[in-house]
Design a protein around this motif. Structure first.
Motif, mmCIF file in Angstrom:
data_model
loop_
_atom_site.group_PDB
_atom_site.id
_atom_site.type_symbol
_atom_site.label_atom_id
_atom_site.label_comp_id
_atom_site.label_asym_id
_atom_site.label_seq_id
_atom_site.Cartn_x
_atom_site.Cartn_y
_atom_site.Cartn_z
ATOM 1 N N SER A 154 0.817 -1.214 0.000
ATOM 2 C CA SER A 154 0.000 0.000 0.000
ATOM 3 C C SER A 154 0.849 1.261 0.000
ATOM 4 C CB SER A 154 -0.923 0.012 1.227
ATOM 5 O OG SER A 154 -0.148 0.124 2.406
ATOM 6 N N GLY A 155 2.168 1.094 0.165
ATOM 7 C CA GLY A 155 3.049 2.247 0.156
ATOM 8 C C GLY A 155 3.266 2.838 1.535
ATOM 9 N N SER A 156 2.625 2.285 2.547
ATOM 10 C CA SER A 156 2.803 2.852 3.881
ATOM 11 C C SER A 156 4.066 2.297 4.520
ATOM 12 C CB SER A 156 1.587 2.535 4.758
ATOM 13 O OG SER A 156 1.456 1.148 4.935
ATOM 14 N N LYS A 157 4.778 3.169 5.179
ATOM 15 C CA LYS A 157 6.007 2.766 5.843
ATOM 16 C C LYS A 157 5.630 2.150 7.183
ATOM 17 C CE LYS A 157 10.560 4.224 6.926
ATOM 18 N NZ LYS A 157 11.702 4.801 6.400
ATOM 19 N N HIS A 158 6.274 1.039 7.531
ATOM 20 C CA HIS A 158 5.900 0.418 8.792
ATOM 21 C C HIS A 158 7.109 0.007 9.635
ATOM 22 C CE1 HIS A 158 6.306 -3.851 7.387
ATOM 23 N NE2 HIS A 158 6.131 -3.246 6.235
ATOM 24 N N LEU A 159 8.168 0.803 9.631
ATOM 25 C CA LEU A 159 9.302 0.534 10.507
ATOM 26 C C LEU A 159 8.875 0.691 11.963
ATOM 27 C CD1 LEU A 159 12.279 -0.202 10.745
ATOM 28 C CD2 LEU A 159 12.816 2.227 10.673
ATOM 29 N N ASP A 160 7.970 1.631 12.235
ATOM 30 C CA ASP A 160 7.490 1.823 13.609
ATOM 31 C C ASP A 160 6.766 0.582 14.109
ATOM 32 O OD1 ASP A 160 8.555 4.351 13.644
ATOM 33 O OD2 ASP A 160 6.668 5.343 13.155
ATOM 34 N N ASN A 161 5.918 -0.016 13.266
ATOM 35 C CA ASN A 161 5.223 -1.246 13.656
ATOM 36 C C ASN A 161 6.229 -2.359 13.922
ATOM 37 O OD1 ASN A 161 2.882 0.158 13.164
ATOM 38 N ND2 ASN A 161 2.409 -0.890 11.267
ATOM 39 N N PHE A 162 7.226 -2.469 13.061
ATOM 40 C CA PHE A 162 8.273 -3.479 13.233
ATOM 41 C C PHE A 162 8.981 -3.243 14.564
ATOM 42 C CE2 PHE A 162 12.773 -4.594 12.871
ATOM 43 C CZ PHE A 162 12.695 -5.927 12.538
ATOM 44 N N ALA A 163 9.362 -2.012 14.832
ATOM 45 C CA ALA A 163 10.107 -1.697 16.056
ATOM 46 C C ALA A 163 9.297 -2.009 17.306
ATOM 47 C CB ALA A 163 10.528 -0.231 16.049
ATOM 48 N N SER A 164 8.016 -1.663 17.313
ATOM 49 C CA SER A 164 7.222 -1.913 18.516
ATOM 50 C C SER A 164 7.012 -3.407 18.731
ATOM 51 C CB SER A 164 5.883 -1.164 18.463
ATOM 52 O OG SER A 164 5.106 -1.618 17.391
ATOM 53 N N MET A 165 6.824 -4.181 17.652
ATOM 54 C CA MET A 165 6.633 -5.617 17.795
ATOM 55 C C MET A 165 7.920 -6.293 18.261
ATOM 56 S SD MET A 165 5.498 -8.524 15.051
ATOM 57 C CE MET A 165 3.845 -7.901 14.907
ATOM 58 N N MET A 166 9.045 -5.801 17.771
ATOM 59 C CA MET A 166 10.315 -6.478 18.005
ATOM 60 C C MET A 166 11.078 -5.916 19.211
ATOM 61 S SD MET A 166 10.073 -8.668 15.622
ATOM 62 C CE MET A 166 11.680 -9.419 15.577
ATOM 63 N N GLU A 167 10.539 -4.899 19.850
ATOM 64 C CA GLU A 167 11.238 -4.195 20.926
ATOM 65 C C GLU A 167 11.849 -5.133 21.964
ATOM 66 O OE1 GLU A 167 10.157 -0.750 24.158
ATOM 67 O OE2 GLU A 167 8.961 -0.938 22.344
ATOM 68 N N ASP A 168 11.064 -6.037 22.495
ATOM 69 C CA ASP A 168 11.564 -6.969 23.507
ATOM 70 C C ASP A 168 12.204 -8.201 22.891
ATOM 71 O OD1 ASP A 168 10.558 -5.369 25.553
ATOM 72 O OD2 ASP A 168 8.602 -6.357 25.472
ATOM 73 N N TYR A 169 11.812 -8.514 21.673
ATOM 74 C CA TYR A 169 12.226 -9.780 21.083
ATOM 75 C C TYR A 169 13.747 -9.942 21.033
ATOM 76 C CZ TYR A 169 12.882 -13.774 18.218
ATOM 77 O OH TYR A 169 13.300 -15.000 17.788
ATOM 78 N N PHE A 170 14.455 -8.922 20.614
ATOM 79 C CA PHE A 170 15.898 -9.036 20.415
ATOM 80 C C PHE A 170 16.684 -9.182 21.714
ATOM 81 C CE2 PHE A 170 14.596 -6.968 16.420
ATOM 82 C CZ PHE A 170 15.006 -7.978 15.564
ATOM 83 N N PHE A 171 16.011 -9.023 22.839
ATOM 84 C CA PHE A 171 16.703 -9.150 24.124
ATOM 85 C C PHE A 171 16.253 -10.372 24.905
ATOM 86 C CE2 PHE A 171 16.670 -4.662 22.938
ATOM 87 C CZ PHE A 171 18.036 -4.475 22.809
ATOM 88 N N ASN A 172 15.622 -11.322 24.226
ATOM 89 C CA ASN A 172 15.193 -12.531 24.915
ATOM 90 C C ASN A 172 16.344 -13.540 24.913
ATOM 91 O OD1 ASN A 172 14.340 -15.262 23.562
ATOM 92 N ND2 ASN A 172 13.727 -13.749 22.021
ATOM 93 N N ASP A 173 16.468 -14.271 26.006
ATOM 94 C CA ASP A 173 17.590 -15.194 26.195
ATOM 95 C C ASP A 173 17.600 -16.339 25.197
ATOM 96 O OD1 ASP A 173 18.560 -13.716 28.324
ATOM 97 O OD2 ASP A 173 17.496 -14.901 29.826
ATOM 98 N N ASN A 174 16.485 -16.646 24.587
ATOM 99 C CA ASN A 174 16.420 -17.768 23.653
ATOM 100 C C ASN A 174 16.939 -17.402 22.267
ATOM 101 O OD1 ASN A 174 15.270 -18.974 25.818
ATOM 102 N ND2 ASN A 174 13.391 -19.571 24.809
ATOM 103 N N LEU A 175 17.022 -16.105 21.973
ATOM 104 C CA LEU A 175 17.527 -15.679 20.671
ATOM 105 C C LEU A 175 19.027 -15.953 20.605
ATOM 106 C CD1 LEU A 175 17.045 -14.330 17.910
ATOM 107 C CD2 LEU A 175 17.579 -12.148 19.024
ATOM 108 N N LYS A 176 19.418 -16.801 19.684
ATOM 109 C CA LYS A 176 20.829 -17.178 19.557
ATOM 110 C C LYS A 176 21.509 -16.482 18.393
ATOM 111 C CE LYS A 176 20.294 -19.711 23.080
ATOM 112 N NZ LYS A 176 20.592 -19.084 24.354
ATOM 113 N N ALA A 177 20.741 -16.091 17.376
ATOM 114 C CA ALA A 177 21.328 -15.404 16.225
ATOM 115 C C ALA A 177 20.234 -14.787 15.376
ATOM 116 C CB ALA A 177 22.146 -16.376 15.375
#
Length: 152
Positions: free
Chosen positions: A85-108
């Motif tokens: 649709s042409g809408s930018k959604h980096l903000d949506n990505f950031a809010s969804m992923m905010e905690d994800y990258f700091f979870n202990d199960n993420l290995k790579a």
């Protein structure tokens, strides 16, 4: 030895708290919308339709968990950048992923970039983020088959 063909879709989640109950190591696929994250998961698992792919950017909107040989998860993340649709959604990505990258199960993180284009500000911003936070990553260039010989 791991058998990537023993892959099953487990669930979709909008946030880390909704991930599968069985906690296992996770490898997350990240990149711009339509860069080939789902296609790479399908190629690795030898399942053509395990992860849904679309020619339209922005199809994946949730964290999709795929269990590999009952050992770990491949996690298909939503793309950042532009949707069909042409809408930018980096903000949506950031809010969804905010905690994800700091979870202990993420290995790579498997960080995909499209070989046909220069790195965008979003690509560079995400690259800086994973480096600054010491998140292990593998950089994968995609869509090389779409380049002509001189572009390669």
């Amino acid at each position: 030895m791991l058998d990537f063909s023993k892959a099953t879709f487990v669930k979709s989640a909008t946030m880390l708290s909704q991930r599968p109950e069985k906690l296992l190591p996770e490898i997350c696929f990240v990149g711009k919308s339509n860069v080939g994250k789902s296609s790479l998961i399908n190629a690795l698992t030898a399942h053509k339709k395990l992860a849904y792919t679309s020619s339209k950017p922005g199809y994946t909107k949730l964290l999709n968990y795929y269990l590999i040989d009952d050992q770990f998860y491949l996690v298909d993340a939503p793309g950042y950048g532009y949707t069909i649709s042409g809408s930018k959604h980096l903000d949506n990505f950031a809010s969804m992923m905010e905690d994800y990258f700091f979870n202990d199960n993420l290995k790579a993180v498997i960080f995909l970039v499209d070989s046909r284009h220069k790195l965008s500000k979003d690509d560079l911003s995400f690259f800086d983020f994973i480096k600054e936070n010491d998140i292990p990553f593998v950089l994968v260039t995609t869509k090389i088959d779409k380049l002509n010989q001189s572009e390669k």
